[in-house]
Design an enzyme around this catalytic site. Sequence first.
Site, PDB file in Angstrom:
ATOM      1  CG  ASP A 148      -2.099   0.892   1.211  1.00 26.00           C
ATOM      2  OD1 ASP A 148      -2.349   1.337   0.074  1.00 26.00           O
ATOM      3  OD2 ASP A 148      -2.682   1.282   2.218  1.00 26.00           O
TER       4      ASP A 148
ATOM      5  CG  ASN B 281      -7.456  -2.680  -6.050  1.00 23.96           C
ATOM      6  OD1 ASN B 281      -6.635  -3.377  -6.047  1.00 23.96           O
ATOM      7  ND2 ASN B 281      -7.970  -1.722  -5.563  1.00 23.96           N
TER       8      ASN B 281
HETATM    9  C1  FPP Z   1      -2.189  -0.039  -3.201  1.00 20.01           C
HETATM   10  O1  FPP Z   1      -1.627   1.264  -3.220  1.00 20.01           O
HETATM   11  C2  FPP Z   1      -1.618  -0.666  -4.161  1.00 20.01           C
HETATM   12  C3  FPP Z   1      -2.332  -1.422  -5.219  1.00 20.01           C
HETATM   13  C4  FPP Z   1      -3.768  -1.140  -5.242  1.00 20.01           C
HETATM   14  C5  FPP Z   1      -1.706  -2.103  -6.493  1.00 20.01           C
HETATM   15  C6  FPP Z   1      -0.347  -2.808  -6.011  1.00 20.01           C
HETATM   16  C7  FPP Z   1       0.282  -3.325  -7.158  1.00 20.01           C
HETATM   17  C8  FPP Z   1       1.708  -3.210  -7.342  1.00 20.01           C
HETATM   18  C9  FPP Z   1       2.593  -2.804  -6.471  1.00 20.01           C
HETATM   19  C10 FPP Z   1       1.930  -3.657  -8.759  1.00 20.01           C
HETATM   20  C11 FPP Z   1       1.892  -4.885  -8.944  1.00 20.01           C
HETATM   21  C12 FPP Z   1       3.159  -5.860  -9.417  1.00 20.01           C
HETATM   22  C13 FPP Z   1       2.895  -6.790 -10.124  1.00 20.01           C
HETATM   23  C14 FPP Z   1       4.193  -7.451 -10.510  1.00 20.01           C
HETATM   24  C15 FPP Z   1       1.652  -7.272 -10.687  1.00 20.01           C
HETATM   25  P1  FPP Z   1      -2.763   2.612  -3.406  1.00 20.01           P
HETATM   26  O2  FPP Z   1      -2.724   2.766  -4.811  1.00 20.01           O
HETATM   27  O3  FPP Z   1      -3.867   2.326  -2.721  1.00 20.01           O
HETATM   28  O4  FPP Z   1      -1.855   3.766  -2.850  1.00 20.01           O
HETATM   29  P2  FPP Z   1      -2.704   5.043  -2.053  1.00 20.01           P
HETATM   30  O5  FPP Z   1      -3.255   4.512  -1.044  1.00 20.01           O
HETATM   31  O6  FPP Z   1      -1.400   5.890  -1.662  1.00 20.01           O
HETATM   32  O7  FPP Z   1      -3.392   5.695  -2.952  1.00 20.01           O
END
Ligand code: FPP
Length: 239
Positions: A20, A68
Amino acid sequence: MPNGQKEQFPVPKHIAIIMDGNGRWAQKRGLPRNAGHRQGAKVLENICDYCQKIGVRYVTAYAFSTENWKRPQAEVDTIMDLLRNYLKEASKQTRRNVRLLFLGDRTPLAGDIRQLMDQAERESAGNTGITVCMAINYGGRAEIVHSARSLARLAAQGRLDPDRIDESLFAQYLYTKEMPSPDLLIRPSGELRISNFLLWQLAYTEFVFMDVLWPDFTPSHLDQAIAQYAKRNRRFGGI
Ligand code: FPP
């Protein structure tokens, strides 16, 4: 690995990670959110390498939840492209003796991604090093419903006596059937919740929440989380 860590701390066998803080990381730098996901994907590879080095046997990472899909299409597309690239380079992992697994409902994913997932699982099935398990279109509640539905179907067909359903049989119908439960869950970014991740499997897992954003997460953060884990007294309901 810090000097002597292996001797000092029991290394968790299975670590689950909620990656996250990618969006906030990018925002802080005046970059588009997608830059955060890109960096997050690199960090995941680095952390999995480190886990393999220190003797962790399983890493399960939350890459895309059933919720998501509500994000802007461009963001969903970026995460899917990162997954596509990761899968296209899966042979790199296979050569390192990594076993790849994927949790979640694959039905709504693009055909090429599904094929690459099947291929990566097939080709790495015999690997005996770390198992890296990626949760894609995964939701803990959906997983439990999926298991309940499979068992109900067998019972309705007369192939299963409902009285035979116990925790161990139920777990055999979860996506994680081949894996032990996580010992340690790490959630960076300062949020204090589990967001529908591994609801069944986290029953006795130790949680470590950290203030770092996932794209800034380093092996030293992992060491800190393992050090906290090592201080906990796991009783599994006993005394
Ligand atoms: C949450 O951070 C993260 C996600 C919903 C996506 C996570 C995915 C990756 C790290 C890439 C995946 C990698 C592979 C190899 C498939 P957020 O976007 O909710 O962060 P925020 O809370 O700061 O907005």
